[in-house]
Motif scaffolding. Structure first.
Motif, short mmCIF file in Angstrom:
data_model
loop_
_atom_site.label_atom_id
_atom_site.label_comp_id
_atom_site.label_asym_id
_atom_site.label_seq_id
_atom_site.Cartn_x
_atom_site.Cartn_y
_atom_site.Cartn_z
N PHE A 41 0.83 -1.21 0.00
CA PHE A 41 0.00 0.00 0.00
C PHE A 41 0.87 1.26 0.00
O PHE A 41 0.52 2.26 -0.64
CB PHE A 41 -0.94 0.00 1.20
N LEU A 42 1.98 1.22 0.71
CA LEU A 42 2.88 2.38 0.73
C LEU A 42 3.52 2.62 -0.63
O LEU A 42 3.74 3.75 -1.04
CB LEU A 42 3.96 2.19 1.80
N GLU A 43 3.81 1.55 -1.33
CA GLU A 43 4.45 1.68 -2.65
C GLU A 43 3.47 2.18 -3.71
O GLU A 43 3.84 3.01 -4.57
CB GLU A 43 5.01 0.33 -3.09
N ARG A 44 2.20 1.73 -3.66
CA ARG A 44 1.28 2.00 -4.76
C ARG A 44 0.08 2.86 -4.38
O ARG A 44 -0.57 3.44 -5.26
CB ARG A 44 0.76 0.68 -5.33
N GLY A 45 -0.23 2.92 -3.09
CA GLY A 45 -1.47 3.56 -2.68
C GLY A 45 -2.61 2.56 -2.68
O GLY A 45 -2.48 1.44 -3.18
N PHE A 46 -3.76 2.99 -2.15
CA PHE A 46 -4.89 2.07 -2.02
C PHE A 46 -5.47 1.70 -3.38
O PHE A 46 -5.63 0.53 -3.71
CB PHE A 46 -5.98 2.70 -1.14
N ALA A 47 -5.80 2.71 -4.19
CA ALA A 47 -6.51 2.44 -5.44
C ALA A 47 -5.67 1.62 -6.41
O ALA A 47 -6.20 0.75 -7.11
CB ALA A 47 -6.92 3.77 -6.09
N ALA A 48 -4.38 1.89 -6.46
CA ALA A 48 -3.53 1.23 -7.44
C ALA A 48 -3.05 -0.15 -7.00
O ALA A 48 -2.42 -0.87 -7.77
CB ALA A 48 -2.31 2.10 -7.75
N THR A 49 -3.34 -0.53 -5.77
CA THR A 49 -2.95 -1.85 -5.27
C THR A 49 -4.12 -2.81 -5.47
O THR A 49 -5.16 -2.68 -4.84
CB THR A 49 -2.57 -1.80 -3.78
N SER A 50 -3.96 -3.75 -6.36
CA SER A 50 -5.02 -4.71 -6.65
C SER A 50 -4.93 -5.90 -5.70
O SER A 50 -3.91 -6.10 -5.01
CB SER A 50 -4.90 -5.21 -8.09
N MET A 51 -5.97 -6.71 -5.68
CA MET A 51 -5.92 -7.93 -4.88
C MET A 51 -4.82 -8.86 -5.40
O MET A 51 -4.17 -9.56 -4.62
CB MET A 51 -7.27 -8.64 -4.90
N SER A 52 -4.58 -8.83 -6.71
CA SER A 52 -3.49 -9.65 -7.25
C SER A 52 -2.14 -9.17 -6.72
O SER A 52 -1.26 -9.98 -6.42
CB SER A 52 -3.50 -9.58 -8.79
N ASP A 53 -1.99 -7.84 -6.60
CA ASP A 53 -0.77 -7.30 -6.01
C ASP A 53 -0.60 -7.77 -4.57
O ASP A 53 0.51 -8.11 -4.13
CB ASP A 53 -0.79 -5.77 -6.02
N LEU A 54 -1.69 -7.78 -3.84
CA LEU A 54 -1.63 -8.18 -2.42
C LEU A 54 -1.35 -9.67 -2.29
O LEU A 54 -0.64 -10.09 -1.37
CB LEU A 54 -2.94 -7.80 -1.72
N VAL A 55 -1.90 -10.47 -3.19
CA VAL A 55 -1.60 -11.90 -3.19
C VAL A 55 -0.10 -12.11 -3.42
O VAL A 55 0.56 -12.89 -2.72
CB VAL A 55 -2.43 -12.64 -4.26
N ALA A 56 0.44 -11.39 -4.39
CA ALA A 56 1.87 -11.53 -4.70
C ALA A 56 2.74 -11.03 -3.56
O ALA A 56 3.78 -11.63 -3.23
CB ALA A 56 2.19 -10.76 -5.98
N ALA A 57 2.33 -9.93 -2.92
CA ALA A 57 3.14 -9.34 -1.85
C ALA A 57 3.11 -10.16 -0.58
O ALA A 57 4.13 -10.30 0.11
CB ALA A 57 2.65 -7.91 -1.55
N THR A 58 1.95 -10.73 -0.27
CA THR A 58 1.79 -11.41 1.02
C THR A 58 2.04 -12.91 0.95
O THR A 58 2.33 -13.54 1.97
CB THR A 58 0.36 -11.20 1.57
N GLY A 59 1.90 -13.49 -0.23
CA GLY A 59 2.03 -14.94 -0.35
C GLY A 59 0.79 -15.68 0.10
O GLY A 59 0.77 -16.91 0.14
#
Length: 219
Positions: free
Chosen positions: A20-38
């Protein structure tokens, strides 16, 4: 909840916070979160309910990681028994050093306020963070004024609000500016301005803390 599960959720929250810090809320997709968190999409929804709730929880965790250090500085100063002075400009300078260090991460609270200013759930937590810091700063300045360390004419509440707004801007500058000296110089300048609120050496002597009868016995 098991200790291992708590530890895993903590890891997920920290990873989500970075995303979220890198992209912001709107630009962070669920796919991004899956990749970031594992953690897979179903697991994230099961644990947090939605991307928005994960963001709110990550914001709360960010506050838990960053605010205690600033609050500890304030508490150590305020815990000194009166009439011991706390050196308010130095205390504020110590808080600004913490801000400068965390500003490199981007300042989650400031970014949340900018991007989700119309979201009540986010702004409630942002306002909580601002209010807590403002109260601590006002208490420090009021104590300094009461003990004669700073001039009587200062308005602790207004000056605390000024410092709060400076600190929010410092998070932005510290994150975006490649010149580290800009924020360092601004913080040093602010501390110097606070120093100028100290009573001058030729000012009226600070009222003695000795009992009145002790003063009378010496006359």
């Amino acid at each position: 909840m098991s200790r291992n599960k708590n530890a895993d959720l903590d890891r997920v929250l920290r990873a989500a916070t970075r995303a979220f810090l890198e992209r912001g809320f709107a630009a962070t997709s669920m796919s991004d979160l899956v990749a970031a968190t594992g953690m897979n999409r179903a697991g994230l929804y099961s644990a947090f309910g939605s991307k928005h709730q994960l963001y709110i929880t990550a914001l709360a965790r960010y506050r838990e990681d960053t605010e205690p250090e600033m609050r500890a500085i304030a508490r150590r100063a305020l815990d000194r028994p009166p009439p011991e002075r706390l050196d308010a400009p130095r205390v504020v300078g110590d808080i600004l050093e913490v801000v400068a260090r965390h500003s490199k991460e981007g300042g989650f609270v400031v970014r949340a306020a900018v991007e989700l200013a119309d979201d009540p759930a986010t702004m409630r937590r942002v306002q909580e963070a601002w209010s807590e810091l403002e109260r601590d700063l006002a208490a420090i300045l009021a104590r300094a004024s009461d003990t004669g360390e700073m001039a009587d004419q200062i308005d602790p509440a207004r000056l605390a609000r000024t410092l709060l707004v400076f600190i929010q801007g410092a998070f932005v500058v510290g994150h975006a500016d490649e010149d580290d000296g800009r924020l360092d110089d601004a913080a040093a300048g602010l501390v110097a301005l606070l120093d100028r609120h100290r009573p001058s050496a030729t000012a009226e002597p600070i009222r003695s803390q000795a009992p009145n009868d002790a003063l009378l016995s010496e006359s």
